[in-house]
Design a protein around this motif. Structure first.
Motif, mmCIF file in Angstrom:
data_model
loop_
_atom_site.group_PDB
_atom_site.id
_atom_site.type_symbol
_atom_site.label_atom_id
_atom_site.label_comp_id
_atom_site.label_asym_id
_atom_site.label_seq_id
_atom_site.Cartn_x
_atom_site.Cartn_y
_atom_site.Cartn_z
ATOM 1 N N UNK A 209 -48.477 54.747 10.216
ATOM 2 C CA UNK A 209 -47.359 55.709 10.247
ATOM 3 C C UNK A 209 -46.094 55.118 10.869
ATOM 4 N N UNK A 210 -44.933 55.681 10.495
ATOM 5 C CA UNK A 210 -43.671 55.302 11.134
ATOM 6 C C UNK A 210 -43.308 56.381 12.146
ATOM 7 N N UNK A 211 -43.631 56.148 13.401
ATOM 8 C CA UNK A 211 -43.529 57.190 14.418
ATOM 9 C C UNK A 211 -42.116 57.368 14.979
ATOM 10 N N UNK A 212 -41.363 56.284 15.059
ATOM 11 C CA UNK A 212 -40.007 56.389 15.628
ATOM 12 C C UNK A 212 -39.017 55.634 14.746
ATOM 13 N N UNK A 213 -37.741 55.804 15.032
ATOM 14 C CA UNK A 213 -36.693 55.108 14.284
ATOM 15 C C UNK A 213 -36.855 53.585 14.421
ATOM 16 N N UNK B 292 -57.537 55.629 -6.681
ATOM 17 C CA UNK B 292 -58.067 54.808 -5.593
ATOM 18 C C UNK B 292 -58.865 53.614 -6.075
ATOM 19 N N UNK B 293 -58.679 53.227 -7.348
ATOM 20 C CA UNK B 293 -59.463 52.123 -7.895
ATOM 21 C C UNK B 293 -58.708 50.801 -7.870
ATOM 22 N N UNK B 294 -57.433 50.834 -7.517
ATOM 23 C CA UNK B 294 -56.720 49.591 -7.238
ATOM 24 C C UNK B 294 -56.061 49.735 -5.882
ATOM 25 N N UNK B 295 -55.949 48.605 -5.186
ATOM 26 C CA UNK B 295 -55.470 48.642 -3.808
ATOM 27 C C UNK B 295 -53.967 48.372 -3.723
ATOM 28 N N UNK B 296 -53.447 48.617 -2.545
ATOM 29 C CA UNK B 296 -52.094 48.182 -2.190
ATOM 30 C C UNK B 296 -52.204 47.624 -0.782
ATOM 31 N N UNK B 297 -51.148 46.989 -0.309
ATOM 32 C CA UNK B 297 -51.213 46.341 0.998
ATOM 33 C C UNK B 297 -51.551 47.361 2.084
ATOM 34 N N UNK B 298 -52.535 47.020 2.921
ATOM 35 C CA UNK B 298 -53.025 47.984 3.911
ATOM 36 C C UNK B 298 -51.970 48.309 4.970
ATOM 37 N N UNK C 8 -59.832 54.063 5.582
ATOM 38 C CA UNK C 8 -59.899 54.840 6.821
ATOM 39 C C UNK C 8 -58.749 54.553 7.766
ATOM 40 N N UNK C 9 -57.626 54.088 7.226
ATOM 41 C CA UNK C 9 -56.436 53.904 8.059
ATOM 42 C C UNK C 9 -55.815 55.254 8.349
ATOM 43 N N UNK C 10 -54.798 55.278 9.226
ATOM 44 C CA UNK C 10 -54.197 56.549 9.629
ATOM 45 C C UNK C 10 -53.559 57.326 8.467
ATOM 46 N N UNK C 11 -53.052 56.668 7.440
ATOM 47 C CA UNK C 11 -52.283 57.397 6.419
ATOM 48 C C UNK C 11 -52.784 57.222 4.983
ATOM 49 N N UNK C 12 -53.966 56.643 4.779
ATOM 50 C CA UNK C 12 -54.413 56.363 3.402
ATOM 51 C C UNK C 12 -54.345 57.594 2.497
ATOM 52 N N UNK D 190 -42.774 54.840 1.093
ATOM 53 C CA UNK D 190 -43.042 56.069 1.840
ATOM 54 C C UNK D 190 -42.788 55.967 3.350
ATOM 55 N N UNK D 191 -43.384 54.964 4.030
ATOM 56 C CA UNK D 191 -43.167 54.927 5.483
ATOM 57 C C UNK D 191 -41.692 54.846 5.868
#
Ligand SMILES: [Fe+2]
Ligand SMILES: [Fe+2]
Lengths: 317, 107
Positions: free
Chosen positions: A118-122, A107-113, A278-282, A54-55
């Motif tokens: 977010x990807x703000x710029x190129x 939301x019961x299994x995690x992925x790398x935090x 509680x990260x910016x894009x969870x 996604x990012x």
């Protein structure tokens, strides 16, 4: 499958096999805890590959050249592939991909935090390739020797594909860093934002990582979090110099006595926040994944219905 | 998650609403045999082949693909490893090194 073996003696034999570096294969007897740990770890790894699209996918339509767009498309497609190899490895342990996807979406299994930033710029595309894929490679290279066969084999395949990911990121940043002042600043800003989260990718310090001992004994994990982190720092510092970019850590310096780079304290409170949702894009990451799953449901159904129709035609003929 | 594990290297055999599982075999180049590379989900053989192309040959890893439904693979039991595979261990005479021949001859 002799019933005379007790659970205890089987577990001893299992540990002995591991100690003598025998690979565990799907139909071998294994302790339930080995199985569940392995499922959790492989699933979490697979989810990371899938969410990790996604990012970067965010920039595909805005890549600044056709060359960069083709590269980014190929990279993101590779990550999808990595996710699928890993789900397939998890399925050899008796779970279904469907269950794992459901657990992720619930939301019961995690992925790398890391993928909650977010990807703000190129330039972020470059920083992800260089730092995030760089950290992932460090971790994954160690995992090519993990004790579970299908996981280790998936890692070998993935590592072979990853090296271009890191290189394209490095090259992208090098171009920006040597470009205009604004481009250089954009590259530096991306590195400033991605450096610390990349260090967090290796997980909590060894002193606060309660499962490490068992995972090391089972050779699921071959190198500790802190050792991997140190490897990554040592490898990355000279690369940053070549890029003419600063790593945002005033404490970063070569330690002659240790033969390693020292680095400053990591903000583990931030890590806990992001892991805790509680990260910016969870929210966004999970809702995008859920939407893709729901919106693709009719395609999966239609393909099944078509196959059913073909089957009945063949049997009627 | 307590289901019994499936075939060696072969995924879970029970099928939910997900597409069924296929095992993928690749011929790396002409002259080599097909080798197992992994598995994938697909609704039918055609899509299994296409998915295998996308998933396992993004860098020219193969010139030919086989896909086989995972449920069609039958495997030996790992607990039978001893009885199945140990007997040849005491049949050293099946190997050329068992025999003494003059060292200066090409034999
Ligand atoms: Fe990857
Ligand atoms: Fe990657």
């Amino acid at each position: 499958m002799s019933p005379t073996y007790s659970e205890e003696s089987r577990e001893l034999a299992f540990q002995e096999a591991i100690d003598s570096d025998r690979t565990v294969e799907p139909r071998d007897w294994m302790p339930e805890r080995y199985r569940s740990t392995m499922i959790r770890q492989i699933a979490q790894h697979a989810h990371s590959e899938i969410i990790g699209m996604q990012p970067e996918g965010n920039w595909i339509t805005r890549a600044p050249s056709l060359r960069r767009k083709a590269i980014l498309l190929a990279k993101v497609q590779d990550e999808a592939g990595h996710g699928l190899y890993l789900y397939a490895a998890a399925e050899t342990l008796g779970v279904e991909r469907r269950e794992l996807t459901d657990l992720l979406i619930a939301g019961r299994q995690k992925y790398s935090s890391i993928f909650n930033y977010p990807t703000l710029t190129w330039a972020d595309v470059g920083a992800i390739g260089w730092l995030v894929d760089g950290a992932a490679i460090t971790n994954q290279l160690a995992l090519t020797k993990t004790s579970y066969g299908p996981y280790a084999r998936a890692m070998v395949r993935i590592c072979r594909e990853e090296s271009f990911h890191q290189r394209q990121g490095f090259e992208l940043l090098a171009e920006l860093s040597r470009g205009t002042k604004a481009q250089h600043e954009m590259a530096q800003d991306a590195v400033n934002r991605w450096w610390w989260p990349s260090l967090m990718m290796f997980g909590p310090p060894d002193t606060e990582s309660p499962n490490t001992a068992q995972s090391m004994a089972w050779k699921i994990k071959r190198v500790s979090n802190d050792d991997l982190r140190q490897r990554f720092v040592d490898m990355t510092v000279p690369q940053a110099q070549a890029l003419r970019l600063e790593l945002p850590d005033p404490d970063l310096r070569w330690n002659e006595a240790r033969g390693h780079f020292d680095f400053g304290p990591i903000d583990w409170e931030e890590f806990r926040q992001v892991v805790g949702g509680h990260g910016p894009c969870n929210q966004q990451r999970i809702s995008v994944r859920r939407a893709a799953d729901e919106e693709g449901a009719w395609v999966r159904e239609a393909a099944r219905a078509w196959e059913g129709r073909q089957q009945s035609r063949t049997s009627a003929a | 998650m307590g289901r019994p594990p499936a075939e060696p290297d072969v995924g879970c055999l029970s099928e939910s609403d997900d597409w069924p599982l296929w095992e993928v075999f690749l011929r790396g180049r002409r002259g080599l045999a097909h080798q197992h590379v992994g598995s994938l989900h697909a609704p039918d053989p055609e899509l299994a082949l296409q998915n295998a192309r996308d998933l396992y040959t993004r860098r020219g890893e193969g010139v030919s693909i086989w896909v086989v439904r995972s449920t069609e693979v039958h495997a030996s039991d790992p607990d039978d490893q001893g009885p199945l595979f140990d007997p040849p261990a005491d049949k050293a005479y099946r190997h050329p090194t068992f025999y003494k021949v003059p060292e200066d001859l090409q034999l």
